[in-house]
Write an enzyme that holds these catalytic residues in place. Structure first.
Site, PDB file in Angstrom:
ATOM      1  N   ASN A   7       6.108   5.727  -9.529  1.00  0.00           N
ATOM      2  CA  ASN A   7       4.819   4.661  -9.368  1.00  0.00           C
ATOM      3  C   ASN A   7       4.402   5.579 -10.275  1.00  0.00           C
ATOM      4  OD1 ASN A   7       2.625   3.774  -9.489  1.00  0.00           O
ATOM      5  ND2 ASN A   7       1.915   4.157  -6.649  1.00  0.00           N
ATOM      6  N   ARG A  99       7.510   0.913  -9.433  1.00  0.00           N
ATOM      7  CA  ARG A  99       6.199   0.270  -8.448  1.00  0.00           C
ATOM      8  C   ARG A  99       5.827  -0.614 -10.079  1.00  0.00           C
ATOM      9  NH1 ARG A  99      -0.603   1.809  -8.089  1.00  0.00           N
ATOM     10  NH2 ARG A  99      -1.477   0.037  -7.570  1.00  0.00           N
ATOM     11  N   HIS A 189      -2.411  -4.191  -4.054  1.00  0.00           N
ATOM     12  CA  HIS A 189      -1.927  -3.483  -2.212  1.00  0.00           C
ATOM     13  C   HIS A 189      -1.097  -4.282  -1.814  1.00  0.00           C
ATOM     14  CE1 HIS A 189      -6.263  -1.577  -2.505  1.00  0.00           C
ATOM     15  NE2 HIS A 189      -4.984  -0.513  -3.196  1.00  0.00           N
ATOM     16  N   ARG A 250     -14.650   2.236  -7.768  1.00  0.00           N
ATOM     17  CA  ARG A 250     -15.341   0.786  -8.448  1.00  0.00           C
ATOM     18  C   ARG A 250     -16.323  -0.040  -7.852  1.00  0.00           C
ATOM     19  NH1 ARG A 250      -9.163   0.131  -7.899  1.00  0.00           N
ATOM     20  NH2 ARG A 250      -7.886   0.621  -9.744  1.00  0.00           N
ATOM     21  N   GLU A 396       3.688   2.351   1.186  1.00  0.00           N
ATOM     22  CA  GLU A 396       3.947   1.237   0.095  1.00  0.00           C
ATOM     23  C   GLU A 396       5.540   1.762  -0.330  1.00  0.00           C
ATOM     24  OE1 GLU A 396       0.193   0.493  -2.199  1.00  0.00           O
ATOM     25  OE2 GLU A 396       0.375   1.653  -1.053  1.00  0.00           O
TER      26      GLU A 396
END
Ligand code: AMP
Length: 415
Positions: A7, A99, A189, A250, A396
């Site tokens: 990733n 990813r 996600h 965010r 994940e």
């Protein structure tokens, strides 16, 4: 098969080595052999490596780029003193799973990487200028260092949401803008929401078609997903991960006019404003203290810091609103499932989100909620609750490893 899961972020590289195959997937017997994180690539990099359950080892060294970082990882993996079970050289790594953040409308599942897939990921750079180039750097570096014969697979964050209906994914702007530029909600996600839904089915013995749930991933990034008949039918993140819930740094949902207003008032550039919305807003922006929920809770409890309390209240309020809207969109839900660092650990936050929803049939069990800990699947609602609430830790990397095996061995991809 030993799968190297990679990733790559703009200045970071995260990896895991996972042993898995069709039989291990079936029996949930996959094994995480090693993992690591390299941060601050491009300068004095901070490196953390861990073999199995052993203590992690930290170090620092200058690493110029992603290729140098990956070379550093390979050197560690293959060093005689490292001793990763079943790995004595690069030949013991059998495939690589990457990813990839944005697959736009092109990628609806995971793919064995070839020239066409690379070209497709490049085409999506427009939509994810920060993420996809970093993911590509990982693919290029892996091709060079592991050799072109190494099978590599791309697993897309957006793919699980490719089932969103038009009414959910379109923005109410002139339709031609969607036609010309593919401006729409994509959602992110996806591997996490998909995994939570899969674990929910395992936990409850339900079939995919009976999976009508709301999944809430609350970590540094946060998103909610409405899953109907096993398919994502709505999700809170949008064309980029900025839309939706309030997050660590965010802003989540905001009136776009604020951007123009700020440009005039402060004379700041668009870039600067987006940097504020992405990096200096959310929990950090409201509290003025930190983007870390655990620390915020500490401040709220120990010092009754007004803005820490406000940030937590806003965070919970916004998740509550999304859950309410998804219940309306799906004519109810069979369950609500929490995951991510905050979703798995934050009992107070879960209570803040789901408090006062008894009229909706949602009632937490305080004792169960308080005892839920990271890494453990658990029912946290009361026996009276019409809607069961679960904590389902996400994984994940495991989805990446499993999809890599499936793509390499041409196995089916159960969602
Ligand atoms: P993640 O990105 O999934 O690793 O989640 C990171 C977030 O989880 C950070 O905001 C952490 O503060 C938060 N977190 C971790 N442990 C706890 C905890 N015990 N209570 C509340 N938040 C937590």
């Amino acid at each position: 098969m030993n799968v190297f899961v990679l990733n790559c972020g703009s200045s970071s590289l995260k990896f895991q080595i996972i042993e898995t195959d069709a039989e291990m997937i079936e029996q949930d017997g996959d094994k995480q052999l090693a993992k690591g994180l390299i941060e601050r690539i491009g300068s004095e990099a901070i490196i953390t490596f861990q073999v199995g359950e052993q203590a992690s080892v930290k170090s620092a060294t200058p690493l110029r780029d992603h290729k140098a970082a990956l070379a550093h990882v390979i050197k560690w993996i293959t060093a005689p003193e490292t001793h990763i079970a079943g790995i004595s050289g690069l030949a013991d790594i059998h495939a690589i799973g990457h990813r990839v953040v944005h697959g736009a409308e092109r990628f609806k599942g995971s793919h064995l990487i070839d020239k066409a897939v690379i070209a497709g990921v490049q085409e999506c750079i427009d939509l994810a200028p920060l993420h996809n180039p970093a993911n590509l750097k990982g693919i290029y570096a892996a091709t060079e260092l592991f050799g072109p014969a190494m099978p590599q697979v791309a697993v897309f964050d957006t793919a699980f949401h490719s089932t969103l209906p038009e009414a959910a994914y379109l923005y109410a702007i002139p339709y031609q803008l969607y036609r010309r530029f593919k401006i729409r909600k994509y959602g992110f996600h996806g591997t996490s929401h998909r995994y939570i839904a899969f674990r929910y089915r395992k936990l409850t013995g339900r079939q995919r078609k009976d999976t009508n749930i709301i999944t809430v991933h609350l970590g540094n990034g946060c998103s909610a997903c409405a899953i109907k008949g096993g398919k994502s039918v709505d999700t809170s993140m949008g064309m980029t991960p900025l839309e939706g819930l309030m997050m660590g740094t965010r802003s989540g949902d905001i009136d776009p006019t604020v951007i123009e207003f700020l440009m005039h008032k402060e004379g700041t550039s668009m870039e600067e404003i987006f940097s504020t919305l992405n990096k200096r807003s959310g929990l950090l922006g409201i509290s003025g203290l930190t983007n870390d929920m655990r620390d915020l809770e500490g401040e709220a409890e120990e010092h009754q810091d007004r803005r820490a309390i406000l940030a937590i209240e806003m965070f919970c309020y916004r998740v509550k609103k999304y859950i309410g809207s998804y219940m309306a969109a799906m004519n109810g839900t069979d369950a609500i499932c929490f995951a991510g660092g905050i979703g798995e650990n934050g009992s107070g936050i879960r209570k803040g989100i789901l408090g006062n929803l008894e009229w909706m049939g949602i009632e937490l069990d305080d004792a169960r909620n308080a005892t839920a800990v990271r890494g453990k699947e658990m029912l946290i609602s009361s026996d009276k609750s019409r809607v069961p609430v679960y904590v389902i830790p996400t994984n994940e990397e495991l989805v990446l490893a499993r999809d890599t095996v499936r793509a390499v061995k041409s196995l089916p991809f159960p969602c």
